[in-house]
Design a protein around this motif. Structure first.
Motif, PDB file in Angstrom:
ATOM      1  N   UNK A  92      25.817 -38.331 -30.919  1.00  0.00           N
ATOM      2  CA  UNK A  92      24.406 -38.595 -30.680  1.00  0.00           C
ATOM      3  C   UNK A  92      23.874 -39.390 -31.857  1.00  0.00           C
ATOM      4  N   UNK A  93      23.078 -40.418 -31.576  1.00  0.00           N
ATOM      5  CA  UNK A  93      22.462 -41.217 -32.631  1.00  0.00           C
ATOM      6  C   UNK A  93      20.960 -40.936 -32.720  1.00  0.00           C
ATOM      7  N   UNK A  94      20.507 -39.917 -31.959  1.00  0.00           N
ATOM      8  CA  UNK A  94      19.080 -39.581 -31.957  1.00  0.00           C
ATOM      9  C   UNK A  94      18.852 -38.081 -32.099  1.00  0.00           C
ATOM     10  N   UNK A  95      19.598 -37.471 -33.020  1.00  0.00           N
ATOM     11  CA  UNK A  95      19.384 -36.070 -33.357  1.00  0.00           C
ATOM     12  C   UNK A  95      19.816 -35.066 -32.313  1.00  0.00           C
ATOM     13  N   UNK A  96      20.630 -35.475 -31.348  1.00  0.00           N
ATOM     14  CA  UNK A  96      21.113 -34.564 -30.317  1.00  0.00           C
ATOM     15  C   UNK A  96      20.329 -34.617 -29.026  1.00  0.00           C
ATOM     16  N   UNK A  97      19.406 -35.564 -28.907  1.00  0.00           N
ATOM     17  CA  UNK A  97      18.637 -35.702 -27.670  1.00  0.00           C
ATOM     18  C   UNK A  97      19.483 -36.325 -26.569  1.00  0.00           C
ATOM     19  N   UNK A  98      20.305 -37.290 -26.899  1.00  0.00           N
ATOM     20  CA  UNK A  98      21.213 -37.933 -25.944  1.00  0.00           C
ATOM     21  C   UNK A  98      22.599 -38.007 -26.540  1.00  0.00           C
ATOM     22  N   UNK A  99      23.619 -37.968 -25.672  1.00  0.00           N
ATOM     23  CA  UNK A  99      25.009 -37.943 -26.135  1.00  0.00           C
ATOM     24  C   UNK A  99      25.814 -39.031 -25.452  1.00  0.00           C
ATOM     25  N   UNK A 100      26.639 -39.739 -26.234  1.00  0.00           N
ATOM     26  CA  UNK A 100      27.573 -40.723 -25.702  1.00  0.00           C
ATOM     27  C   UNK A 100      28.989 -40.225 -25.928  1.00  0.00           C
ATOM     28  N   UNK A 101      29.816 -40.270 -24.882  1.00  0.00           N
ATOM     29  CA  UNK A 101      31.227 -39.908 -25.012  1.00  0.00           C
ATOM     30  C   UNK A 101      31.961 -41.059 -25.672  1.00  0.00           C
ATOM     31  N   UNK A 102      32.564 -40.797 -26.850  1.00  0.00           N
ATOM     32  CA  UNK A 102      33.349 -41.823 -27.521  1.00  0.00           C
ATOM     33  C   UNK A 102      34.808 -41.792 -27.088  1.00  0.00           C
ATOM     34  N   UNK A 103      35.332 -40.592 -26.820  1.00  0.00           N
ATOM     35  CA  UNK A 103      36.722 -40.473 -26.387  1.00  0.00           C
ATOM     36  C   UNK A 103      36.952 -39.080 -25.820  1.00  0.00           C
ATOM     37  N   UNK A 104      38.097 -38.891 -25.174  1.00  0.00           N
ATOM     38  CA  UNK A 104      38.439 -37.567 -24.664  1.00  0.00           C
ATOM     39  C   UNK A 104      39.950 -37.449 -24.500  1.00  0.00           C
ATOM     40  N   UNK A 105      40.392 -36.212 -24.420  1.00  0.00           N
ATOM     41  CA  UNK A 105      41.793 -35.928 -24.101  1.00  0.00           C
ATOM     42  C   UNK A 105      41.856 -35.415 -22.676  1.00  0.00           C
ATOM     43  N   UNK A 106      43.029 -35.526 -22.075  1.00  0.00           N
ATOM     44  CA  UNK A 106      43.225 -34.934 -20.750  1.00  0.00           C
ATOM     45  C   UNK A 106      44.677 -34.520 -20.582  1.00  0.00           C
ATOM     46  N   UNK A 107      44.854 -33.469 -19.834  1.00  0.00           N
ATOM     47  CA  UNK A 107      46.182 -32.970 -19.530  1.00  0.00           C
ATOM     48  C   UNK A 107      46.136 -32.271 -18.183  1.00  0.00           C
ATOM     49  N   UNK A 108      47.274 -31.845 -17.674  1.00  0.00           N
ATOM     50  CA  UNK A 108      47.317 -31.220 -16.361  1.00  0.00           C
ATOM     51  C   UNK A 108      48.268 -30.045 -16.363  1.00  0.00           C
ATOM     52  N   UNK A 109      48.051 -29.163 -15.413  1.00  0.00           N
ATOM     53  CA  UNK A 109      48.901 -27.991 -15.197  1.00  0.00           C
ATOM     54  C   UNK A 109      49.453 -28.076 -13.775  1.00  0.00           C
ATOM     55  N   UNK A 110      50.746 -27.816 -13.617  1.00  0.00           N
ATOM     56  CA  UNK A 110      51.326 -27.866 -12.285  1.00  0.00           C
ATOM     57  C   UNK A 110      52.325 -26.748 -12.095  1.00  0.00           C
ATOM     58  N   UNK A 111      52.208 -26.057 -10.967  1.00  0.00           N
ATOM     59  CA  UNK A 111      53.233 -25.133 -10.531  1.00  0.00           C
ATOM     60  C   UNK A 111      53.144 -23.728 -11.084  1.00  0.00           C
ATOM     61  N   UNK A 112      54.292 -23.057 -11.000  1.00  0.00           N
ATOM     62  CA  UNK A 112      54.360 -21.648 -11.383  1.00  0.00           C
ATOM     63  C   UNK A 112      54.855 -21.510 -12.818  1.00  0.00           C
ATOM     64  N   UNK A 113      54.671 -20.311 -13.351  1.00  0.00           N
ATOM     65  CA  UNK A 113      55.071 -20.042 -14.721  1.00  0.00           C
ATOM     66  C   UNK A 113      53.989 -20.457 -15.697  1.00  0.00           C
ATOM     67  N   UNK A 114      54.299 -20.342 -16.979  1.00  0.00           N
ATOM     68  CA  UNK A 114      53.360 -20.748 -18.019  1.00  0.00           C
ATOM     69  C   UNK A 114      53.515 -22.231 -18.313  1.00  0.00           C
ATOM     70  N   UNK A 115      52.399 -22.903 -18.520  1.00  0.00           N
ATOM     71  CA  UNK A 115      52.384 -24.314 -18.894  1.00  0.00           C
ATOM     72  C   UNK A 115      51.450 -24.489 -20.084  1.00  0.00           C
ATOM     73  N   UNK A 116      51.884 -25.283 -21.043  1.00  0.00           N
ATOM     74  CA  UNK A 116      51.125 -25.523 -22.269  1.00  0.00           C
ATOM     75  C   UNK A 116      50.929 -27.019 -22.449  1.00  0.00           C
ATOM     76  N   UNK A 117      49.768 -27.416 -22.943  1.00  0.00           N
ATOM     77  CA  UNK A 117      49.463 -28.823 -23.218  1.00  0.00           C
ATOM     78  C   UNK A 117      48.769 -28.926 -24.570  1.00  0.00           C
ATOM     79  N   UNK A 118      49.048 -30.003 -25.298  1.00  0.00           N
ATOM     80  CA  UNK A 118      48.308 -30.302 -26.525  1.00  0.00           C
ATOM     81  C   UNK A 118      48.017 -31.798 -26.577  1.00  0.00           C
TER      82      UNK A 118
END
Length: 167
Positions: A92-118
C-alpha cells in the motif's frame, strides 16, 4: 563499516536485513496473515537492523530505499485436491487504504495421502515514504483442510527483506 560504492557515484552505507516467519500453523484463508514473529535464531532476524515493524499483520518500513524481498509459503494437506493455493504479497502506498498485489506464490494439491508444497518468490520494489508505505501477506485456499505451516524455531512460511539501495 564500509560503504557499498556504485558506479554512478552513489553509495549505500546502512545495509539493512530482516527475517520474519509465521510462528504457528493455521488452516484456511487469512487476510492478512497475522501470526508473525521476527526470526530470533543465531545470526538471523533481530541480530540485524530492523527494517520493519508489524502490527496485526501489517508491516511498516523504518526507512526509505530499494528493497529485495524473498518469501516462501509452506503448506500441506491430506487426501485433498486443490488448485490455486496462493499467498499474495501486497503493498500500500497510502497508509493501508488501498492495496496492490506485487507478486504471489501458487501451488496445488492432488490425490490421496499427504502432499507438501513450498512455493517461493523474490521481488524488488521501492519505498518512497515510511509513513504511507505498508506491506501485508494473505493466503487463499480453494478447499478446506489445507494447513499453512509455521514454526517458532525455523523458517517455514516467512520472508527475508533487505534494503539494497538508497533512493
Amino acid at each position: 563499516i564500509m560503504a557499498i560504492e556504485f558506479g554512478n557515484g552513489t553509495s549505500l552505507t546502512n545495509v539493512l536485513c530482516d527475517m520474519w516467519r509465521v510462528h504457528s500453523n493455521f488452516s484456511g484463508n487469512a487476510n492478512p496473515v497475522i501470526n508473525w514473529e521476527r526470526a530470533d535464531n543465531t545470526g538471523t532476524g533481530q541480530n540485524y537492523s530492523n527494517v520493519l515493524t508489524e502490527s496485526s499483520g501489517i508491516f511498516s518500513f523504518t526507512t526509505t530505499g530499494w528493497y529485495l524481498l524473498s518469501f516462501s509459503h509452506y503448506f500441506y494437506a491430506q487426501n485433498t485436491h486443490a488448485d490455486w493455493n496462493e499467498m499474495f504479497m501486497q503493498l500500500s502506498v497510502n497508509g493501508g487504504t488501498g492495496w496492490d498485489t506485487l507478486t504471489h506464490t501458487q501451488g496445488w494439491m492432488q490425490g490421496s495421502g499427504y502432499h507438501y508444497q513450498t512455493p517461493t518468490r523474490t521481488i524488488n520494489f521501492a519505498v518512497n515514504n515510511t509513513s504511507d508505505y505498508k506491506m501485508k501477506f494473505y493466503v487463499i485456499f480453494p478447499a478446506t483442510g489445507i494447513i499453512t505451516t509455521g514454526s517458532s524455531n525455523r523458517q517455514h512460511t516467512g520472508f527475508c527483506i533487505s534494503k539494497i539501495a538508497d533512493l
